[in-house]
Design a protein around this motif. Structure first.
Motif, PDB file in Angstrom:
ATOM      1  N   ASP A 187       0.823  -1.218   0.000  1.00  0.00           N
ATOM      2  CA  ASP A 187       0.000   0.000   0.000  1.00  0.00           C
ATOM      3  C   ASP A 187       0.856   1.267   0.000  1.00  0.00           C
ATOM      4  OD1 ASP A 187      -2.142  -1.668   0.120  1.00  0.00           O
ATOM      5  OD2 ASP A 187      -2.256  -1.631   2.325  1.00  0.00           O
ATOM      6  N   GLY A 188       0.282   2.307  -0.572  1.00  0.00           N
ATOM      7  CA  GLY A 188       0.916   3.624  -0.527  1.00  0.00           C
ATOM      8  C   GLY A 188       1.829   3.874  -1.698  1.00  0.00           C
ATOM      9  N   ASP A 189       2.330   5.125  -1.754  1.00  0.00           N
ATOM     10  CA  ASP A 189       3.264   5.452  -2.835  1.00  0.00           C
ATOM     11  C   ASP A 189       4.679   5.035  -2.406  1.00  0.00           C
ATOM     12  OD1 ASP A 189       4.132   7.296  -1.014  1.00  0.00           O
ATOM     13  OD2 ASP A 189       3.190   9.028  -2.018  1.00  0.00           O
ATOM     14  N   GLU A 196       5.897   6.181   1.021  1.00  0.00           N
ATOM     15  CA  GLU A 196       5.264   5.484   2.151  1.00  0.00           C
ATOM     16  C   GLU A 196       5.771   4.041   2.260  1.00  0.00           C
ATOM     17  OE1 GLU A 196       1.033   7.932   2.011  1.00  0.00           O
ATOM     18  OE2 GLU A 196       1.383   6.219   0.694  1.00  0.00           O
ATOM     19  N   LYS A 197       6.002   3.416   1.096  1.00  0.00           N
ATOM     20  CA  LYS A 197       6.495   2.031   1.128  1.00  0.00           C
ATOM     21  C   LYS A 197       7.885   1.955   1.753  1.00  0.00           C
ATOM     22  CE  LYS A 197       4.048   0.149  -2.849  1.00  0.00           C
ATOM     23  NZ  LYS A 197       4.153  -0.089  -4.283  1.00  0.00           N
TER      24      LYS A 197
END
Ligand SMILES: Cc1cc2nc3c(=O)[nH]c(=O)nc-3n(C[C@H](O)[C@H](O)[C@H](O)COP(=O)(O)OP(=O)(O)OC[C@H]3O[C@@H](n4cnc5c(N)ncnc54)[C@H](O)[C@@H]3O)c2cc1C
Lengths: 385, 254
Positions: free
Chosen positions: B234-236, B239-240
């Protein structure tokens, strides 16, 4: 393994160490650059690996054929082309010198060849008449105290690095199609005026074997460089070639084992759908079992044949069979290994596809398996197999 | 010099489910680091002269160690043979080796490796030295003998210490003492022609307590990489990466 004695185990320990510490780190680079592995070849000589079966009086170990097979198998697991160079050097060229050379020729060439101080090559194949020597057109004519050679050879290994070439040439008006009488062997030192050495071909496999053309244009060598009987070198070549075909057994075994080990490790490591490929897919497991079965059958054939050879049998048919069967098994196992790797198996840097390329050349280099099958068929028919 | 016959560490198979170790198919050879020691001993013997004796203690399966040590340059070799399956620990090994060294007589220098490639216990050399009553110099990476004096350079982390002692002495060396050349086939096959001897440990006249192990291995388990199978989906990208960093920190990796 039933064929491992204490001495052979000790030899294996040395070869494994050599392969692990010196050969394996260079294997991919040699495949990539197509450079002849001269430093490894010289090291093999220092360690005694080039003269395993050469008699002690000529600087070898006087060891048995099975020990030689073990050496080849172990090296081929990592760098098959090194065994190809060794084969052209010690089995084709060296084997012929040992069999039909004069004592002076043996003393002069065998010891430095066994220690790796000189490299030998054997030139037989021609552009016309690959497996059929009757059509050879390279000629040698005696002029006073010298032989003069004209003609050319193709697909000869160890060119450029060889110090001495053993070359087959026609010395009669015509070559007898049955007995092949009319062909003679000669020792031609590198640098002899009139000897032209081509550039190594860029081939499918066996990268680094330095395989290419030789040309002879008024190439003069002393009379005493005739190797063996005038017009009668073919029977000896038939036997020395047998040694080379035999060696394709352990080399192919090594190639198959090298590819199999990589594939097994990858199948156990690569995760798909939450499990290793091995645990996830029955088809993966079954492929590996089939590969394993082929390897073990080849091993049985290789070492039982070598045991016969050590008992003094010539193994004319079985020797050729080892090349035929070995090429088949190594090509199959290496092909399946690539398949088990999936996409990365086709990537050169993964290091598995080079086994398939080397295995494929196995079916042609030295002699095509089809030509060998015909020879085996002839031996079977005459109940000589 | 003392060498140990071991199963090659790289051939050990660990069962991922039970973590038990299968050494059944492992290739056997003298301990990897012992090879450097043998070479160091060969070099010293080459300078000062004298007989280079290879010594190993172990069950009947250790006999091939003699050939290997002879191939690597020993003039003769001795295998002190323990009964098949006998329990052996550092205490027993040291007694057996020290007793045999005593029997050889006129020994000036004993070389052991700092640790064997299977157990790496660092104990054999010091124990042998203690039993013989000789000085012990450990962690040696450079070695020389002048007359009856030993000069040695010891590695102490980032520091090198130079020491001297009178011979006879026991020295334990680290692999950096020098490379171990691969023995050629000629030396290997010629090894069988050099003198070697097998001495049952019972012939050494050791008291019972010397052959009684003091330690017992109660379990031997391999390391198995445990995949956590965590996917950061999840996330961009930013964020990853942040999730990956915090995950690694939680695991104590960062
Ligand atoms: C990498 C490499 C290294 C080599 N190194 C050497 C070397 O060091 N020294 C040397 O002398 N040679 C060497 N060779 C040459 C090799 O021996 C020949 O390529 C081989 O003998 C086949 O001969 P050819 O290429 O002329 O094929 P051809 O004789 O033209 O044969 C082509 C095909 O026709 C069929 N065929 C030919 N003859 C027969 C037959 N009698 N029965 C049934 N089918 C047949 C086969 O399918 C064969 O593959 C090397 C070759 C390679 C590829």
């Amino acid at each position: 393994m039933w064929y491992l004695t204490e001495d052979r185990e000790a030899v294996l320990t040395t070869v494994r160490e050599f392969v692990r510490t010196e050969v394996a780190p260079q294997a991919m680079e040699i495949d990539r650059t197509n450079a002849f592995p001269l430093d490894l070849f010289k090291r093999a000589g220092e360690l005694g690996l080039l003269g395993v079966t050469v008699p002690e009086e000529f600087g070898g170990l006087g060891g048995d054929q099975t020990t030689h097979a073990l050496v080849l198998e172990e090296i081929a697991k990592s760098l098959p082309v090194l065994t190809v160079a060794m084969g052209a050097h010690s089995l084709l060229a060296g084997g012929l010198i040992e069999m039909i050379g004069t004592t002076a020729q043996k003393s002069r060439y065998l010891a430095p060849a066994a220690s790796g101080d000189i490299v030998l090559a054997c030139g037989s194949t021609e552009a016309v008449g690959g497996d059929n020597q009757v059509e050879f057109s390279t000629r040698a004519v005696l002029d006073g105290d010298e032989w003069v050679l004209d003609g050319g050879k193709v697909l000869i290994s160890n060119i450029g690095v060889a110090d001495v070439y053993v070359v087959v040439a026609v010395t009669a008006d015509h070559v007898d199609p049955v007995t092949k009488a009319g062909l003679s062997a000669f020792l031609i030192p590198a640098g002899t005026p009139g000897l032209g050495v081509g550039r190594p071909e860029h081939k499918l496999g066996w990268h680094g074997s330095a395989t290419g053309s030789l040309s002879f244009s008024g190439c003069r060598i002393p009379k005493e460089n005739l190797l063996g009987p005038l017009g009668g070198c073919l029977p000896a070549m038939f036997v020395s070639a047998t040694a080379e075909f035999l060696s394709c057994g352990p080399v192919s075994l090594g190639i198959a084992e090298g590819a199999y080990e990589l594939a097994l490790a990858y199948s156990l490591d690569r995760v798909q759908q939450g499990e290793s490929l091995f645990d996830r897919f029955q088809v993966t497991r079954h492929k590996l079992v089939r590969m394993y079965a082929e390897i073990e059958s080849l091993r049985a054939l290789v070492y039982s044949t070598y045991a016969e050879r050590d008992r003094g049998e010539l193994c004319l048919a079985q020797g050729r069979l080892l090349k035929v069967k070995g090429a088949e098994v190594s090509e199959y196992v290496a092909r399946e290994a690539i398949q088990l790797f999936g996409g990365v198996g086709t990537v050169v840097d993964t290091g598995v596809e080079r086994y398939w390329r080397d295995a494929k050349v196995m079916a042609i280099g030295g002699a095509s398996v089809e030509a060998l099958m015909d020879v085996i068929a002839g031996l079977i028919k005459r109940r000589l197999a | 010099m003392c060498v140990k016959w071991v199963a090659s560490a790289s051939d050990l198979l660990v069962d991922p489910a039970t973590r038990t170790i299968d050494a059944g198919r492992a290739h056997r050879a003298i301990s990897e680091y012992d090879r450097n020691t043998v070479e160091a001993a060969r070099v010293v013997a080459g300078h000062v002269g004298g007989d280079l004796v290879g010594l190993t203690f172990g069950g009947p399966e250790a006999t091939p160690a003699l050939k290997e040590v002879l191939a690597r340059g020993a003039d003769r070799a001795i295998h002190v043979v323990a009964p098949q399956g006998a329990r052996i620990d550092g205490h027993v090994t040291a007694h057996a080796l020290a007793a045999q060294i005593g029997r050889i007589g006129d020994v000036g220098l004993v070389l052991c490796t700092e640790g064997a490639s299977d157990t790496y216990a660092h104990e054999t050399g010091p124990r042998v030295g203690e039993l013989l009553g000789w000085p012990v110099v450990t962690n040696v990476r450079e070695l020389g003998v002048e007359g009856t004096t030993l000069h040695a350079v010891r590695v102490l982390g980032d520091v090198l210490e130079t020491v001297e002692c009178e011979l006879p002495a026991v020295v334990t060396v680290v692999p950096e003492i020098g490379p171990a050349p691969i023995p050629g086939l000629k030396a290997l096959l010629g090894a069988g022609r050099k003198p070697s001897e097998q001495v049952p440990v019972g012939d050494l006249g050791l008291p019972d307590h010397a052959l009684m192990p003091r330690t017992t291995v109660t379990s031997l388990l391999g390391f198995v990489a445990q995949r956590k199978r965590i996917r950061i989906a999840d996330g961009d990208a930013r964020e990853k990466v942040a999730a990956l960093m915090s995950g690694l920190a939680q695991e104590g990796v960062l």
